[in-house]
Design a protein around this motif. Sequence first.
Motif, PDB file in Angstrom:
ATOM      1  N   GLN A   1       7.717  -6.880  -7.813  1.00 54.24           N
ATOM      2  CA  GLN A   1       7.040  -6.526  -9.073  1.00 54.24           C
ATOM      3  C   GLN A   1       6.387  -5.155  -8.947  1.00 54.24           C
ATOM      4  N   LEU A   2       5.724  -4.939  -7.821  1.00 56.64           N
ATOM      5  CA  LEU A   2       5.014  -3.687  -7.600  1.00 56.64           C
ATOM      6  C   LEU A   2       5.977  -2.508  -7.543  1.00 56.64           C
ATOM      7  N   ILE A   3       7.110  -2.678  -6.881  1.00 55.64           N
ATOM      8  CA  ILE A   3       8.105  -1.596  -6.790  1.00 55.64           C
ATOM      9  C   ILE A   3       8.615  -1.223  -8.180  1.00 55.64           C
ATOM     10  N   LYS A   4       8.841  -2.236  -9.032  1.00 60.46           N
ATOM     11  CA  LYS A   4       9.322  -1.981 -10.388  1.00 60.46           C
ATOM     12  C   LYS A   4       8.293  -1.200 -11.202  1.00 60.46           C
TER      13      LYS A   4
ATOM     14  N   SER B   1       4.470  -9.282 -16.335  1.00 59.84           N
ATOM     15  CA  SER B   1       4.582  -7.925 -15.792  1.00 59.84           C
ATOM     16  C   SER B   1       5.218  -6.941 -16.780  1.00 59.84           C
ATOM     17  N   PHE B   2       5.873  -7.447 -17.840  1.00 55.29           N
ATOM     18  CA  PHE B   2       6.491  -6.544 -18.821  1.00 55.29           C
ATOM     19  C   PHE B   2       5.456  -5.672 -19.527  1.00 55.29           C
ATOM     20  N   LEU B   3       4.177  -6.067 -19.476  1.00 56.11           N
ATOM     21  CA  LEU B   3       3.127  -5.284 -20.129  1.00 56.11           C
ATOM     22  C   LEU B   3       2.986  -3.889 -19.506  1.00 56.11           C
ATOM     23  N   LEU B   4       3.396  -3.765 -18.247  1.00 52.44           N
ATOM     24  CA  LEU B   4       3.303  -2.466 -17.579  1.00 52.44           C
ATOM     25  C   LEU B   4       4.621  -1.700 -17.592  1.00 52.44           C
ATOM     26  N   THR B   5       5.704  -2.386 -17.925  1.00 51.80           N
ATOM     27  CA  THR B   5       7.010  -1.726 -17.873  1.00 51.80           C
ATOM     28  C   THR B   5       7.590  -1.402 -19.251  1.00 51.80           C
ATOM     29  N   MET B   6       7.072  -2.010 -20.323  1.00 53.66           N
ATOM     30  CA  MET B   6       7.636  -1.754 -21.650  1.00 53.66           C
ATOM     31  C   MET B   6       7.183  -0.398 -22.195  1.00 53.66           C
ATOM     32  N   ASP B   7       7.913   0.112 -23.153  1.00 54.40           N
ATOM     33  CA  ASP B   7       7.623   1.413 -23.736  1.00 54.40           C
ATOM     34  C   ASP B   7       6.261   1.413 -24.424  1.00 54.40           C
ATOM     35  N   GLY B   8       5.469   2.469 -24.156  1.00 57.05           N
ATOM     36  CA  GLY B   8       4.110   2.532 -24.694  1.00 57.05           C
ATOM     37  C   GLY B   8       4.068   2.631 -26.205  1.00 57.05           C
ATOM     38  N   ARG B   9       4.953   3.402 -26.813  1.00 55.07           N
ATOM     39  CA  ARG B   9       4.962   3.564 -28.275  1.00 55.07           C
ATOM     40  C   ARG B   9       5.350   2.257 -28.976  1.00 55.07           C
ATOM     41  N   LYS B  10       6.319   1.541 -28.389  1.00 54.52           N
ATOM     42  CA  LYS B  10       6.721   0.258 -28.965  1.00 54.52           C
ATOM     43  C   LYS B  10       5.560  -0.741 -28.890  1.00 54.52           C
ATOM     44  N   MET B  11       4.853  -0.751 -27.759  1.00 59.14           N
ATOM     45  CA  MET B  11       3.719  -1.655 -27.621  1.00 59.14           C
ATOM     46  C   MET B  11       2.645  -1.365 -28.660  1.00 59.14           C
ATOM     47  N   THR B  12       2.368  -0.091 -28.891  1.00 60.78           N
ATOM     48  CA  THR B  12       1.346   0.297 -29.874  1.00 60.78           C
ATOM     49  C   THR B  12       1.721  -0.197 -31.272  1.00 60.78           C
TER      50      THR B  12
ATOM     51  N   VAL C   1       0.838  -1.200   0.000  1.00 60.69           N
ATOM     52  CA  VAL C   1       0.000   0.000   0.000  1.00 60.69           C
ATOM     53  C   VAL C   1       0.875   1.254   0.000  1.00 60.69           C
ATOM     54  N   TYR C   2       1.969   1.211   0.756  1.00 62.14           N
ATOM     55  CA  TYR C   2       2.882   2.363   0.836  1.00 62.14           C
ATOM     56  C   TYR C   2       3.413   2.741  -0.549  1.00 62.14           C
ATOM     57  N   TYR C   3       3.850   1.746  -1.324  1.00 63.08           N
ATOM     58  CA  TYR C   3       4.420   2.037  -2.655  1.00 63.08           C
ATOM     59  C   TYR C   3       3.336   2.395  -3.670  1.00 63.08           C
ATOM     60  N   LEU C   4       2.196   1.715  -3.613  1.00 62.68           N
ATOM     61  CA  LEU C   4       1.141   1.978  -4.602  1.00 62.68           C
ATOM     62  C   LEU C   4       0.538   3.368  -4.411  1.00 62.68           C
ATOM     63  N   LYS C   5       0.553   3.885  -3.205  1.00 60.33           N
ATOM     64  CA  LYS C   5       0.010   5.231  -2.953  1.00 60.33           C
ATOM     65  C   LYS C   5       0.803   6.302  -3.683  1.00 60.33           C
ATOM     66  N   LYS C   6       2.045   5.990  -4.051  1.00 59.77           N
ATOM     67  CA  LYS C   6       2.882   6.967  -4.746  1.00 59.77           C
ATOM     68  C   LYS C   6       2.355   7.301  -6.139  1.00 59.77           C
ATOM     69  N   ILE C   7       1.600   6.352  -6.749  1.00 58.43           N
ATOM     70  CA  ILE C   7       1.013   6.632  -8.067  1.00 58.43           C
ATOM     71  C   ILE C   7      -0.512   6.645  -7.998  1.00 58.43           C
ATOM     72  N   GLY C   8      -1.070   6.428  -6.819  1.00 61.24           N
ATOM     73  CA  GLY C   8      -2.512   6.534  -6.640  1.00 61.24           C
ATOM     74  C   GLY C   8      -3.218   5.190  -6.605  1.00 61.24           C
ATOM     75  N   ILE C   9      -4.074   5.022  -5.622  1.00 60.51           N
ATOM     76  CA  ILE C   9      -4.872   3.792  -5.494  1.00 60.51           C
ATOM     77  C   ILE C   9      -6.310   4.113  -5.867  1.00 60.51           C
ATOM     78  N   ASN C  10      -6.825   3.399  -6.865  1.00 62.62           N
ATOM     79  CA  ASN C  10      -8.221   3.560  -7.269  1.00 62.62           C
ATOM     80  C   ASN C  10      -8.794   2.209  -7.683  1.00 62.62           C
ATOM     81  N   SER C  11      -9.962   2.213  -8.262  1.00 65.59           N
ATOM     82  CA  SER C  11     -10.641   0.955  -8.613  1.00 65.59           C
ATOM     83  C   SER C  11      -9.879   0.159  -9.678  1.00 65.59           C
TER      84      SER C  11
END
Length: 388
Positions: free
Chosen positions: A151-154, A192-203, A129-139
């Motif tokens: 994984q979460l820290i990365k 987990s690479f789906l959240l860490t890879m470059d967005g433009r490359k994924m597109t 919870v401590y680390y996730l609050k840094k980018i916001g916790i929502n639904s």
Amino acid sequence: MMKITLNYYLRKLLAVSPRWRTAFGDFKTMEISKFHRERWKSSHPIVVPHRGFIATVTSTGNCEELAKSLGCSLKEANSLYKSTSANNTAAEQLKKNIQFFKESGLTSELLFKNTWLLTLPTEIIAPKVYYLKKIGINSLTIGLLKFHLMQLIKIVGRYRIETETLDKRLVYLADVLQCTTTEVLNVIENHSFLLTMDGRKMTRLVEILKDNGFEGQELRKEVILLKCKEETLLERFAKIREVELTPVRAWMLRCSEEVFQKKLNRFLKAKEVLGKHPDCASYLADRLNCQKQYVHYIVKRNPNLLSIYPPKIKEVLDFLFDIGFTPVHVVQFPVVLSHKIDVIKYRHRELTEFGYVPKNLKVLCSPAKRYQRLVSKLCSEKIKQRTD
């Protein structure tokens, strides 16, 4: 709350002398009044109530605690309690967890929709919870609390320095994979690479795969394709279109170059053998001088017939026709097509040496033990003829 409820029910049941089950336990821990304790100890063995009764009392206490903390009705709390693993969590632990999440800024509505959080030990969930609050916790992001802490820290480290928000990435993946955000989180848990890879490359990779038939559920099964290089995908799709290879399998895109080239060569050889015939069934119908429907009838009796490599079928048929067999013989024993050509040639050569001319293909495709019995019999006859 639970102790008061338990004492109340025990006192009421003691008055009407219900059925009790004898068991080991400390009667003093039940906090019954001194009068009732002395009364029972004088005329009864040490007893505890049936486990079903205690479970009922405990669940009632937990449901009341859930309803009070989450601000919902007792009926809703009871439904949540039964549908989650909260029934294995003590009331004190539930209260402690709820208090922690409220102090961390999570609303009652968010907890009401994610009651699985209440079953986790506070010492495990607190650093997440401590680390996730840094980018916001929502639904959308609350499901990331199921992930391993590293994984979460990365993930958090990447989205703290990027302009793209985590919510946008999750919504984009849900649209690409054609599923809900909850299902996306289940996929991300293993990839987990789906959240860490470059967005433009994924597109760009998603567009390439979509243009070639990989989208939605098909892409969800093979998410690992998004780790491939763009140049590799474009090059392989171009080669596949050039030779008209169908169907295209995901493993062809992520395998090594050597394996991919081997697959192309095998396909080209098979295509050369089939020639004008669209499939193996048409080729067999032509070589065996029969209708395609009859070939399908043969396939029902020999299901693996159409999976045989076409060049091998051609080699077996050419050899059998060269040594005097006809299409009728093959139709009678189509299983011969699945045997190794080397075995067929060896058996034919050996039988010829004994002067044995088979009337059909049964001998050439019979089991090894049966064939050896025939050879032993022919050998005995040959020895007998020499002695005579």
